[in-house]
Write an enzyme that holds these catalytic residues in place. Structure first.
Site, short mmCIF file in Angstrom:
data_model
loop_
_atom_site.label_atom_id
_atom_site.label_comp_id
_atom_site.label_asym_id
_atom_site.label_seq_id
_atom_site.Cartn_x
_atom_site.Cartn_y
_atom_site.Cartn_z
N ARG A 36 -9.03 -7.03 9.29
CA ARG A 36 -8.74 -7.53 7.95
C ARG A 36 -7.92 -8.81 8.09
NH1 ARG A 36 -4.69 -4.03 5.59
NH2 ARG A 36 -3.28 -5.80 5.82
N HIS A 83 -4.19 -6.56 2.37
CA HIS A 83 -4.93 -5.38 1.91
C HIS A 83 -5.42 -5.61 0.49
CE1 HIS A 83 -6.06 -1.21 1.27
NE2 HIS A 83 -5.30 -1.19 0.18
N TYR A 88 4.38 -6.32 8.47
CA TYR A 88 4.00 -5.29 9.44
C TYR A 88 3.00 -5.76 10.50
CZ TYR A 88 0.08 -4.86 6.11
OH TYR A 88 -0.99 -5.11 5.28
#
Length: 346
Positions: free
Chosen positions: A264, A268, A277
Site C-alpha cells: 500500500r 489506508h 507506523y
C-alpha cells in the site's frame, strides 16, 4: 474438468514459497516462456490503472478540501486489482469488492459518476444498476465474504456458468467471516475465486503481527482447495493465475485463493497517517516495484505504446474523472427517506 496448460498453484506449492513473478520491476520478462495477456488487454489494463491513479489524486484532493468523505486509495495495488478483474466476464460473473477495488468496480459496470456520487454522499444516485452483478463496497472487514461464497453456491445450484470474484485484504484473513466463507466454499466446491490483497498492513498492523504463517495462500490447503501467491505488482502473473482459477471454477473445479503480494504505497484511507507506523525507507523501496511504472516500461520497451501515447491516455483519464465529478455533483443530496430506500422493498 478442463485441463490446464500449467497448474500455477501446483507449481508455486512445489517451489520455494516466493510469489510467482512473470514481469520484473524493470519491465522485463522474468521468464519469456510464460503466458502474458494479449496486447489489446494490456492497453485496457494500463488505461484502467492510470484512471485509478487519476481518481486517487482527485478524491484525495477533494477530501483535503472538505468536499468528500473517507476515501481509500488504490495506489500501489493497481496490478493486483486490474490484473485479476480482467480475467472475468462482467456479463456473467459476480464481483464482490472490499473497499478499495475502484478500477474493478468501474470495469464491472458501475459508472464513474455513480461511484463518485457514493463518495460524495449522493446515496440515491450511487445505486448500483440492476444489470450490474456486483455487491456494494464493504467497510466492515471480511463481512462480504460469506455473501460471496453464497452467491457462488447459488450460481452452482442454479446450473449457471458464472464465477464469483471476491476481494479482501490481509487483515480480513484474521476475521471469522473469512474462515467461515472459505470452509463453506471448500465443502460445497463453489465457483469462487478469492483474491487476498496482501498490502502488508491491516491499517497500522503489519502482517507479522497478524499471523505466523509464511504465506497467507497456505491457508487454502486447510479448506481443501488450491492457494497460490503471486507478485501483486506484476499484472502478467496476477492475470494469468486468476484466468486459470476462473477457468477451473467455471469447469466445476471449485474455489481458488490467490494471495497478491503487494504494498500500500499510500495511506489506508484519508483519516490515516502511515508515517506514524512505517519507515519511509520501506515506502521508497516499494516505489521501485511500482506496478504502473512496470507496465509502462514493458509497453514502451515492447513497442506497444509510445511515451506520447501514454501522455494522451493520462490526459484523457483526468478529463474523464473531471467530467464524472461534475455530473456527480449535480445529483441531489439525500433526504431522510434515503435511510430506507434501496434497503427495504416496502
Amino acid at each position: 474438468m478442463t485441463q490446464m496448460s500449467t497448474d500455477w498453484a501446483a507449481e508455486w506449492a512445489a517451489g520455494d514459497g516466493e510469489p510467482l513473478r512473470f514481469l520484473g520491476p524493470d519491465g522485463g520478462l522474468v521468464r519469456p516462456d510464460l503466458p502474458r495477456p494479449p496486447d489489446d488487454l494490456l492497453g485496457e489494463a494500463l488505461r484502467l490503472m492510470l484512471l485509478s491513479r487519476a481518481l486517487d489524486q482527485k478524491c484525495t484532493s477533494l477530501h483535503r478540501q472538505g468536499r468528500l468523505g473517507l476515501y481509500a486509495p488504490v495506489l500501489g495495488q493497481e496490478a493486483a486489482v486490474v490484473g485479476s478483474h480482467l480475467a472475468i466476464d462482467p456479463a456473467t460473473d459476480w464481483l464482490v469488492p472490499a473497499s478499495r477495488e475502484q478500477p474493478a468496480m468501474l470495469r464491472h459496470g458501475w459508472p464513474l459518476d455513480r461511484l463518485l456520487a457514493s463518495l460524495l454522499g449522493r446515496i440515491d444516485a450511487a445505486r448500483i444498476p440492476d444489470h450490474v452483478r456486483m455487491l456494494p463496497r464493504q467497510q466492515s472487514i471480511a463481512s462480504q465474504l460469506p455473501h460471496a461464497a453464497g452467491i457462488a453456491w447459488a450460481t452452482a445450484i442454479r446450473g449457471l456458468d458464472g464465477v464469483t470474484l471476491a476481494y479482501c485484504g490481509d487483515g480480513a484473513t484474521s476475521e471469522g467471516d473469512f474462515h467461515e466463507a472459505c470452509n463453506l466454499a471448500g465443502v460445497m466446491g463453489v465457483p469462487l475465486v478469492l483474491v487476498v490483497i496482501n498490502n502488508q498492513y491491516a491499517i497500522s498492523t503489519p502482517v507479522s503481527r497478524q499471523t505466523r504463517a509464511i504465506r497467507l495462500a497456505h491457508r487454502a490447503r486447510g479448506y481443501g482447495f488450491p492457494g497460490v501467491a503471486v507478485d501483486g505488482d506484476d499484472l502478467f502473473a496476477v492475470h494469468e493465475v486468476t484466468r486459470q482459477a476462473v477457468e477451473r471454477a467455471r469447469a466445476g473445479g471449485g474455489p481458488t485463493m490467490i494471495e497478491a503480494v503487494t504494498y500500500r504505497m499510500s495511506f489506508h484511507n484519508t483519516s490515516d497517517n502511515p508515517s506514524l507506523y512505517r519507515d519511509p525507507s520501506e515506502e521508497a523501496e516499494a516505489g521501485l516495484r511500482d506496478p504502473v511504472a512496470r507496465l509502462v516500461a514493458y509497453a514502451t520497451g515492447a513497442g506497444l505504446m509510445t511515451p506520447d501515447a501514454i501522455d494522451v491516455v493520462e490526459a484523457e483519464v483526468r478529463a474523464e474523472v473531471a467530467a464524472a465529478l461534475d455530473l456527480a455533483l449535480s445529483y441531489p443530496a439525500p433526504g431522510p427517506e434515503e435511510i430506507f430506500r434501496h434497503v427495504f422493498s416496502d
